[in-house]
Motif scaffolding. Structure first.
Motif, short mmCIF file in Angstrom:
data_model
loop_
_atom_site.label_atom_id
_atom_site.label_comp_id
_atom_site.label_asym_id
_atom_site.label_seq_id
_atom_site.Cartn_x
_atom_site.Cartn_y
_atom_site.Cartn_z
N THR A 1 37.45 54.69 47.60
CA THR A 1 39.51 54.80 48.02
C THR A 1 39.11 52.83 47.87
N SER A 2 39.28 52.59 48.55
CA SER A 2 39.53 51.00 49.09
C SER A 2 39.13 50.38 47.77
N GLU B 1 38.84 51.46 44.88
CA GLU B 1 39.95 51.94 43.76
C GLU B 1 40.86 51.65 43.73
N ASN B 2 41.41 51.21 45.40
CA ASN B 2 43.05 51.00 44.97
C ASN B 2 43.20 48.98 44.87
N LYS B 3 41.80 49.06 44.82
CA LYS B 3 41.91 47.28 45.09
C LYS B 3 42.31 47.03 42.58
N LEU C 1 43.32 48.76 41.23
CA LEU C 1 44.47 49.50 40.57
C LEU C 1 45.70 48.84 40.69
N GLN C 2 45.68 47.65 41.60
CA GLN C 2 46.74 46.84 42.37
C GLN C 2 45.83 45.74 41.05
N SER D 1 47.64 46.27 38.07
CA SER D 1 49.05 46.47 37.49
C SER D 1 49.23 44.65 37.36
#
Length: 83
Positions: free
Chosen positions: A61-62, A64-66, A68-69, A72
């Motif tokens: 998840t870490s 994945e969040n990077k 997505l950021q 964005s």
């Protein structure tokens, strides 16, 4: 300013040609994106298989969040800008 039917048709056809050309460009870009995304999916699947085979979690998840950021920031706001 008044345009005759012939002038208006010529302008419309020219504009339609430009739009058709731009749509063709978009279609070509879309085909490239699909190819790249499928390639990315394959690499991601291999990473996941390797991680799970070595006792790791199926999803990071870490990471994945990077990602997505990054998307964005790189793509900006939602949708197409208003004219």
């Amino acid at each position: 300013m008044y345009q005759s039917l012939e002038e208006n048709t010529e302008t419309h056809l020219h504009g339609a040609g430009v739009i058709d050309d731009l749509r063709t460009s978009i279609d070509e870009i879309d085909a490239q994106l699909i190819e790249l995304i499928n390639s990315r999916k394959g690499a991601s699947r291999k990473i996941q298989e390797h991680r799970v085979a070595n006792g790791g979690a199926r999803v990071d998840t870490s990471r994945e969040n990077k990602i997505l950021q990054k998307y964005s920031e790189g793509l900006g706001g939602e949708g197409t800008p208003s004219l």
